[in-house]
Design a protein around this motif. Structure first.
Motif, PDB file in Angstrom:
ATOM      1  N   THR A   4       0.849  -1.196   0.000  1.00 57.69           N
ATOM      2  CA  THR A   4       0.000   0.000   0.000  1.00 57.69           C
ATOM      3  C   THR A   4       0.879   1.239   0.000  1.00 57.69           C
ATOM      4  OG1 THR A   4      -1.787  -1.111   1.184  1.00 57.69           O
ATOM      5  CG2 THR A   4      -1.769   1.281   1.241  1.00 57.69           C
ATOM      6  N   ARG A  31      -4.456   6.769  -2.647  1.00 60.03           N
ATOM      7  CA  ARG A  31      -3.862   5.534  -2.128  1.00 60.03           C
ATOM      8  C   ARG A  31      -3.903   4.455  -3.200  1.00 60.03           C
ATOM      9  NH1 ARG A  31      -5.361   2.956   3.652  1.00 60.03           N
ATOM     10  NH2 ARG A  31      -3.927   4.658   4.182  1.00 60.03           N
ATOM     11  N   THR A  33      -3.103   0.308  -3.685  1.00 62.39           N
ATOM     12  CA  THR A  33      -2.842  -0.963  -3.015  1.00 62.39           C
ATOM     13  C   THR A  33      -2.752  -2.061  -4.061  1.00 62.39           C
ATOM     14  OG1 THR A  33      -4.082  -0.245  -1.056  1.00 62.39           O
ATOM     15  CG2 THR A  33      -3.630  -2.600  -1.276  1.00 62.39           C
TER      16      THR A  33
END
Length: 301
Positions: A4, A31, A33
């Motif tokens: 992540t 973000r 991931t």
């Protein structure tokens, strides 16, 4: 494996493959991931937002892509979900991403635009030739570029339609689908249908469906409502694939029509001399509550 990364970057420049143009972003945040479960991949973004150096902005939607590798029992399977996706902003960077060449060519040809509020799609096998697929989408202000007729194209020859300003809700799979279409002050391009392929509409609303009927595709537009400066009409339309341009079944009522503009809406499959005669003969006038019923081969009207 799971990785992540949270990003808040400025003046981003990167070349993701030697043969690609550099990717240049003024701002990038969100973000990312990446998961690698057994037999597949999963990539997710949350709150991903960026602004290009040209001023286009990706608003901060979420994306999720999953891939399950093929096995002896089933083909490769992929799934894509997305929210709040700006297609024009995506187009500014898609040619700089390491995507399959066939996908890049399709994107450059269609040049899609609009805002994808939600998208769910899954398919088996390679995306360019899937063994099966399902898709649901809700899109605002959608647009794609029309195709081009070849030089010297005759009556009945058509090219890919284009559109701007279309709102739609879509459900589809390999056997057919349905869509709700809504447009306000939009445009359609129908190359090959009329001499002037561009149709400006003040409003359009219809329920569209398509399916295979005895091995042939059939498209139905029910409760069509449309208007522009020349005409206001309602009705139903069915087109069935077949020899030539297929079979057309049209049941239409024009509540009002500007007769001086009638020739503009006569299809190219109609004899050119007839169209020229009507253009000269009808110089003014208004028609009310005109009923139109057409059934037969579309290229023999």
């Amino acid at each position: 494996l799971a990785v992540t990364n949270d990003w808040a970057l400025h003046d981003v420049r990167a070349r993701l493959r030697r043969d690609l143009k550099p990717l240049a972003l003024r701002d990038l945040s969100g973000r990312l991931t990446v998961y690698q479960p057994e037999g597949g991949w999963r990539i997710e973004t949350h709150g991903l937002a960026f602004a290009t150096t040209d001023g286009l902005q990706w608003p901060g939607g979420d994306l999720q892509w999953r891939q399950q590798d093929a096995s002896d029992a089933q083909p490769q399977r992929q799934q894509l979900t997305a929210t709040d996706m700006d297609l024009a902003a995506m187009g500014a960077v898609v040619s700089r991403l390491p995507l399959p060449e066939a996908l890049l060519q399709q994107w450059q040809t269609l040049q899609p635009s609009g805002r994808v509020d939600s998208l769910q799609a899954d398919w088996q096998g390679p995306w360019e030739a899937p063994q099966g697929f399902r898709v649901q989408a809700r899109v605002r202000d959608f647009g794609v570029q029309p195709g081009r007729l070849p030089a010297g194209a005759g009556p009945g020859e058509l090219a890919r339609p284009g559109v701007r300003g279309l709102n739609l809700r879509l459900q589809a799979d390999a056997q057919g689908g349905k869509a709700e279409l809504d447009m306000s002050n939009g445009r359609w391009w129908l190359p090959g249908v009329w001499d002037d392929p561009e149709l400006v509409l003040g409003g359009l609303k219809t329920a569209l469906s398509w399916s295979r009927v005895q091995g042939q595709w059939q498209v139905r537009a029910r409760e069509v409502r449309l208007f522009n400066a020349d005409v206001q009409a309602r009705g139903d339309v069915t087109w069935t694939d077949g020899p030539g341009a297929g079979h057309l079944d049209l049941d239409l009522v024009a509540q009002r029509a500007n007769l001086a503009r009638l020739s503009r809406y006569l299809p190219r499959v109609l004899d050119a001399e007839v169209r020229r005669y009507l253009a000269l003969a009808l110089q003014q006038g208004q028609a009310r509550d005109v009923k139109v019923r057409i059934q037969g081969p579309a290229d023999e009207l």
